[in-house]
Enzyme design. Structure first.
Site, short mmCIF file in Angstrom:
data_model
loop_
_atom_site.label_atom_id
_atom_site.label_comp_id
_atom_site.label_asym_id
_atom_site.label_seq_id
_atom_site.Cartn_x
_atom_site.Cartn_y
_atom_site.Cartn_z
N HIS A 152 -0.92 3.79 -7.40
CA HIS A 152 -1.85 4.92 -7.46
C HIS A 152 -3.08 4.63 -8.32
O HIS A 152 -3.77 5.57 -8.75
CB HIS A 152 -1.16 6.18 -8.01
CG HIS A 152 -0.05 6.69 -7.16
ND1 HIS A 152 0.69 7.82 -7.48
CD2 HIS A 152 0.47 6.25 -5.98
CE1 HIS A 152 1.61 8.04 -6.56
NE2 HIS A 152 1.49 7.09 -5.65
N LEU A 202 0.85 -1.18 0.00
CA LEU A 202 0.00 0.00 0.00
C LEU A 202 0.88 1.24 0.00
O LEU A 202 1.95 1.24 0.62
CB LEU A 202 -0.91 0.02 1.23
CG LEU A 202 -1.92 -1.13 1.38
CD1 LEU A 202 -2.70 -0.97 2.68
CD2 LEU A 202 -2.87 -1.17 0.19
N ASP A 203 0.44 2.29 -0.69
CA ASP A 203 1.16 3.56 -0.64
C ASP A 203 1.23 4.05 0.80
O ASP A 203 0.41 3.69 1.65
CB ASP A 203 0.43 4.60 -1.49
CG ASP A 203 0.35 4.21 -2.95
OD1 ASP A 203 1.18 3.40 -3.39
OD2 ASP A 203 -0.56 4.71 -3.64
N LYS A 204 2.18 4.92 1.07
CA LYS A 204 2.38 5.44 2.42
C LYS A 204 1.09 6.02 3.00
O LYS A 204 0.76 5.79 4.17
CB LYS A 204 3.48 6.50 2.41
CG LYS A 204 3.72 7.16 3.77
CD LYS A 204 4.89 8.12 3.74
CE LYS A 204 4.54 9.40 2.98
NZ LYS A 204 3.61 10.26 3.77
#
Length: 273
Positions: free
Chosen positions: A220, A127-129
């Site tokens: 994203h 997962l993105d930050k």
């Protein structure tokens, strides 16, 4: 990691391990740095197994060189082979130049030390930050390899508030492309195929609460796709006009367990199905 089988037919150790989906490279590692036992006695990969034999293998310990950091972990599910954690928003998944220490991987390294697990960090999904939610972590390289062979068996569901009013459910099939040295992704025919399904949950004022299911897992992806139809995530500064804080959350995961072959579905704040 230890695995054990009861043998039904005459077959060599090497051929049997191959039949179980263990790669030639992994078999070589087991032979050189791990251990092979048949009925409790050391044997080679050429040994001919007989019906009713008990084959036991020990994978070699993995050398984790990450720095352990005591960051609280919210573990939703755990067994001998993998775990599922609920990552908070703002916590990077892996170390980077900007975030060399305080990451999920460092937190897992600390946890592994506490439970005496000699393994590196194997993230099945990332997962993105700034995205929160459920992540699958394989405890061993072999388990990670098994799960990564076909990511199609992993169902990933997300939810977030988006700008504007969406009246109908839909599917977005648009390729996502990244220019070299740029963080932002764009819709471009040069990009990788990407598919996002979405369902409207409710509408309040000038935003819509939406749930998503991904067929692909591009970086994203949800943010790019929703911005492409004029509904960027509320707060998204990269793809919208927000201040940089959005509520994209991976709230549900479903997958086939690599060992038991059971279908496991985990939903946040609910019991495991």
């Amino acid at each position: 990691m230890k695995r054990q089988w009861y043998i039904l037919n005459v077959i060599s150790v090497g051929d049997f391990l191959l039949s179980q989906g263990i790669s030639q490279k992994a078999i070589k590692d087991i032979k050189m740095k791990g251990e092979i036992l048949v009925n409790g006695k050391h044997q080679t990969v050429r040994y001919l197994l007989q019906p009713d034999d008990v084959l036991t293998i020990f994978y070699p310990p993995e050398n984790n060189q990450l720095t352990p950091v005591d960051i609280p972990l919210k573990i939703i599910y755990e067994d001998d082979y993998l775990l599922v954690v609920d990552k908070p928003a703002g916590l990077p998944s892996i170390p980077t130049r900007r975030h060399p220490l305080n990451t999920l991987a460092n937190a897992l390294t600390y946890y592994y030390q506490q439970i005496h697990l000699s393994s590196t960090i194997h993230l099945v999904n990332r997962l993105d930050k700034d995205t929160s939610g459920l992540m699958i972590v394989a405890k061993y390289r072999y388990i990670h390899d098994r799960m990564m062979k076909d990511l199609g068996h992993i169902d990933r569901y997300y939810q977030a508030h988006v700008q504007g009013i969406i009246e109908n459910n839909g599917t977005i099939r648009l390729p996502i492309y990244k220019e070299p040295y740029m963080m932002k992704r764009v819709i471009d025919s040069r990009g990788q195929a990407a598919c996002t399904h979405y369902w409207v949950q409710n509408v309040r004022h000038d935003c819509t609460f939406v749930r998503f299911k991904l067929e692909t897992g591009r970086t994203h992806q949800i943010r790019v796709h929703m911005a492409s139809i004029g509904h960027p995530l509320v707060g998204d500064s990269l793809y919208g006009d927000g201040l940089g804080h959005f509520d994209l959350d991976s709230y549900r995961l479903g997958f086939i367990h690599p060992i038991t072959k059971q279908i496991i579905t985990i939903t946040k704040n609910r019991s495991i199905e």
